[in-house]
Design an enzyme around this catalytic site. Structure first.
Site, PDB file in Angstrom:
ATOM      1  CD  GLU A  96      47.268   4.882 -40.027  1.00 21.78           C
ATOM      2  OE1 GLU A  96      47.209   3.653 -40.035  1.00 21.78           O
ATOM      3  OE2 GLU A  96      46.503   5.594 -39.358  1.00 21.78           O
ATOM      4  N   GLY A 232      39.352  12.024 -39.453  1.00 18.29           N
ATOM      5  CA  GLY A 232      38.560  12.396 -38.277  1.00 18.29           C
ATOM      6  C   GLY A 232      39.496  12.576 -37.111  1.00 18.29           C
ATOM      7  CB  ALA A 233      40.738  11.285 -34.594  1.00 24.28           C
ATOM      8  CD  GLU A 235      45.761   5.027 -35.216  1.00 22.13           C
ATOM      9  OE1 GLU A 235      46.161   4.068 -35.876  1.00 22.13           O
ATOM     10  OE2 GLU A 235      44.941   5.857 -35.660  1.00 22.13           O
ATOM     11  CG  ASN A 236      49.633  10.752 -33.972  1.00 28.36           C
ATOM     12  OD1 ASN A 236      49.906  10.209 -35.031  1.00 28.36           O
ATOM     13  ND2 ASN A 236      48.920  11.872 -33.905  1.00 28.36           N
ATOM     14  CD  GLU A 269      41.409   7.777 -33.644  1.00 30.05           C
ATOM     15  OE1 GLU A 269      42.487   7.183 -33.785  1.00 30.05           O
ATOM     16  OE2 GLU A 269      40.565   7.877 -34.563  1.00 30.05           O
ATOM     17  CD  GLU A 291      42.101   2.312 -38.662  1.00 31.59           C
ATOM     18  OE1 GLU A 291      41.173   2.524 -37.862  1.00 31.59           O
ATOM     19  OE2 GLU A 291      43.156   2.958 -38.622  1.00 31.59           O
TER      20      GLU A 291
END
Length: 835
Positions: A96, A232-233, A235-236, A269, A291
């Site tokens: 992303e 930070g992370a 979400e795959n 996530e 988001e």
């Protein structure tokens, strides 16, 4: 699918060399492409075929070579150290927004969904993961050290959510109540540190399943800690990647704020698995939906798992006020932004998409009510599953469920930038209070003077001292002015707007209304989130020059009995802003005295050691207060911090994780080169990334010029992970006046290297903001502007404009109020006059 006859196929592709490509129509022979024309600027390739491809379906085969890069985007390598001290690399992905095209040629847009059958050929002693579960694992014919791992077919999904990871990991696993296999993958030897996140994830999946009334659609979900990770992370779908500090918790060495952060990020996530992955935004213009929504519901989820965190009050300080600060600028932008080129996508991953997005969804949820909101969410997710949707589609579902004019209300919040300031005055008429409300756009530079009059549809709630927790009146303000009658409100009763600080607006009370609210702060009859909102509104009104800063300082002194962590945290932030501003004057010491006066009573009440029966919030408050007193040079705090630090270093008595930051920052602020060397040694010895980050963030507190240089050099060294360099430099800029000058010079001198590292990512924007936001004269604004004109950073263009605007605003604030503030401080210290 060839939809009309053509001899060309155009697709996304970046940093990839195609060797051969062919197209085979169903039941016909394959045609080999004869030309590959790369449009590097647009990250596209055109495959040309010698004959026309006819309408119909077929198979496109591409043989290509790409690179495992060091850019923390696309398919990249992440450096880690094994327990025995060897340096090794894992291969991981971050797609992303527009980087799947760096891993394989594809149609890399969120609305072009497909299913993916993924196989990875990997060394046989490595863990290989992807979105789906493994269905086959067999030796690779050409090399006995390799295996081919085959994964199940994914659901219909967007390219930016595809992921694969190859590396060395341990894991812990559990089944959630609804039967989903959850695993948390950690660095080797640290499986224990995955347990907290595992617990949160296993509780969260069923919570979302019930909330949305839609089951989690995949057979498994993996959460994995990645050493080098820009965000930070991410979400795959089915394989969520995290920075180590956003996933790993060590029962002994992790502080309370880290636990809370991990819980929030996991909640965020996992929410995306439905909202974003199952239903995806049509185009990046609607990124905020993804988001903003996930940034709101992460709090709902943490509140469900950890009610003792009082997390919704923290939302106001972490998201709501942060969004208002940015959104008051002339260089803000609406929540919905049209996006053309990929480089423009990076720019909208900012506080407007996340924090203002979350704040307006919180306001909307409050306006609709939980039950209808859930009904609407279920409608939306069911109608659009495995498809794409736009902002309007969500409004339509929520409108159906609630019968309220959702689209009309929400368009005023997402399609225009900014938010209103509501001026309110009250007049007593016998037993009633008559309120007059006026809305105008709130501007950081003072009263709004624009030609047009932007208008918002504002859900207004009003409470009185009769019951501060319950709305006496709720109304939708849909015009510039409004007069309301509150029945049966006595002259001695106060009236407050924006109950729970839910509405996304600021309030300016008439003087007598404000006066009547001050005692309610002192005696705590006003709830914490309302005390916080009141103080924050006043502070921003002073910053904008609408009221005098001295008025706010007086109100701050009314918080002496304040017990609530989040209220203190917000107060502390605002005093920090003021302190930075006054570092440009010759009475900087005076504000340190003020800080000590405000914080020492609570510091004395709390003491250094946890008392029986204390919880999460007490630990956070103690860390905040001691750090604030220590930095300001409070004598007793400084002495105790030095004593405890000595014991910590000598191994006599290890500091509890919650006390480390405040102690570290205190001894560095008042330390010398020996102190810095000891801190750098602790950094080198730290096994946990959390501890390394904790140290990196406070190094900038050191005040001698030559040591500041040493810290800046350290920021770019091998010792600091590339994603963490930014917070070291930011710490120096925020640490002192000398630090600010030095950090800005350092960024200019090392611009090539820094830009190459972070170009196109949001880290470059963060770096610029942290470095220059604290300046306060017009000359500096011009210097910053000139530097970025000759060293352009396209994805940070808006950030640069915002920073220059902030510097000019600081300069105006200083000019306007510095002398009054100075007089106030002097007169506070003066002995009372003899009569």
């Amino acid at each position: 699918q060839v939809q009309q006859a053509t001899n060309q196929i155009v697709m996304n592709c970046a940093d990839i060399d195609i060797i051969t490509a062919s197209y085979a129509p169903e039941g016909d022979e394959e045609v080999h492409a004869t030309g590959f024309n790369y449009q590097n600027e647009d990250e596209k390739v055109t495959l040309s075929f010698p004959s026309t491809l006819q309408k119909g379906t077929g198979t496109l085969k591409i043989d290509f070579v790409g690179e495992l890069n060091d850019k923390m985007k696309g398919f990249y390598r992440s450096k880690y150290t094994t327990p025995t001290g060897d340096t090794r690399y894992a291969a991981v992905t971050q797609f992303e927004a527009t980087d799947a095209r760096r891993a394989f040629p594809c149609w890399d847009e969120p609305a072009i969904k497909a299913t993916f059958d993924i196989s990875l050929v990997v060394p046989k002693d490595r863990v290989a993961l992807s979105n789906m579960n493994v269905i086959d694992r067999k030796p690779y014919p050409d090399d006995e050290n390799l295996v081919e791992v085959k994964f199940a077919r994914t659901p219909v999904m967007s390219t930016y959510l595809v992921a694969f990871v190859v590396g060395e990991y341990d894991f812990v696993e559990a089944r959630s109540l609804d039967g989903v296999l959850v695993r948390v993958y950690t660095p080797v030897g640290k499986a224990e540190q995955g347990k907290f996140a595992l617990e949160v994830a296993a509780k969260t999946l069923p919570f979302y399943k019930d909330y949305f009334n839609v089951p989690y659609p995949l057979p498994k979900i993996d959460l994995i800690a990645i050493a080098d990770f820009a965000a930070g992370a991410m979400e795959n779908w089915g394989l969520v990647t995290y920075r180590e500090t956003a996933l790993l918790i060590d029962p002994k060495n992790s502080c309370s704020s880290s636990r809370q952060w991990v819980a929030l990020v996991v909640g965020h996530e996992l929410a995306h698995q439905w909202f974003g992955n199952l239903v995806t935004m049509e185009w990046w213009t609607h990124l905020w939906l993804n988001e903003g929504f996930a940034s709101w519901i992460e709090y709902l989820c943490v509140d469900h798992c950890f009610p003792e965190y009082d997390i919704w009050t923290q939302f106001v300080s972490a998201d709501y006020t942060r969004a208002q600060e940015l959104d008051a600028l002339d260089n803000s932008h609406p929540i919905e932004v049209s996006v053309g080129h990929p480089s423009e996508v990076d720019e909208i991953f900012d506080a407007i998409s996340y924090s203002k997005g979350a704040s307006v969804i919180r306001m909307l949820h409050d306006y609709i009510g939980d039950e209808d909101f859930r009904k609407g969410m279920n409608l939306y997710l069911t109608k659009f599953q495995q498809k794409n949707a736009a902002t309007e589609d969500l409004w339509e579902s929520l409108e159906k469920a609630s019968g309220k004019p959702i689209a009309a209300v929400m368009n005023t919040w997402t399609k225009q930038m900014g938010f209103p300031l509501i001026y309110v005055e009250a007049e007593q008429q016998e037993d009633d209070k008559v309120l007059k409300l006026v809305q105008k756009k709130f501007c950081a530079s003072g009263p709004y003077t624009g030609e047009d009059f932007p208008m918002w549809m504002v859900p207004i709630s009003i409470c009185t001292s009769d019951d501060p927790t319950c709305a006496k009146m709720q109304i939708l303000m849909d015009k510039p002015e409004l007069t309301l009658v509150l029945k049966d409100v006595k002259p001695d009763q106060w009236v407050k707007l924006n109950l729970g600080t839910v509405g996304f607006y600021r309030t300016q009370y008439s003087l007598d209304m404000l006066e009547s609210l001050i005692p309610a702060i002192k005696d705590l009859s006003l709830p914490p989130v309302d005390r916080l909102g009141l103080q924050n509104d006043l502070f921003s009104l002073a910053r904008a020059g609408i009221i005098s800063t001295v008025e706010v300082l007086k109100v701050m002194e009314a918080f002496v009995n304040e017990p609530n962590y989040t209220v203190w945290s917000d107060l502390s932030c605002n005093l920090g802003i003021l302190s930075t501003l006054l570092s440009h004057t010759d009475f900087y010491e005076e504000i340190q005295v003020f800080v000590k006066d405000v914080f020492s009573p609570i510091g004395e009440r709390l003491g250094w050691d946890p008392k029986p029966g204390e919880g999460h919030l007490d630990a956070l408050l103690r860390g905040l207060v001691l750090g604030k007193l220590g930095k300001a040079g409070h004598k007793a705090t400084l002495e105790e911090a030095r004593r405890r630090f000595k014991d910590h270093v000598e191994g006599k008595h290890v500091l509890s994780a919650d006390l480390r930051s405040p102690v570290y920052v205190t001894i560095l602020k008042h330390g010398d080169s020996t102190t810095l060397d000891t801190m750098l040694k602790l950094h080198k010895q730290a096994d946990m990334q959390e501890e390394k980050n904790r140290i990196e963030r406070v190094l900038g507190a050191i005040s001698q010029p030559e040591l500041i240089q040493k810290v800046l050099t350290f920021a770019l060294s091998e010792e600091v992970r590339p994603q963490d360099t930014v917070s070291v430099i930011g710490g120096v800029a925020g640490g002192s006046k000398q630090g600010r000058k030095a950090a800005w010079k350092f960024v200019r001198d090392n611009w090539e290297e820094l830009y190459n590292r972070y170009q196109g990512g949001f880290l470059i924007s963060r770096l610029i903001k942290l470095t220059v936001d604290g300046f306060a004269n017009d000359k500096m604004a011009a210097e910053v502007k000139a530097f970025f004109e000759s060293h352009p950073a396209p994805s940070a263009e808006r950030t640069v404009q915002q920073c220059c605007e902030n510097i000019l605003l600081n300069a105006a604030w200083l000019k306007r109020d510095a002398e009054n503030i100075h007089q106030y401080f002097l007169q506070r210290k003066a002995p009372p006059a003899m009569v």
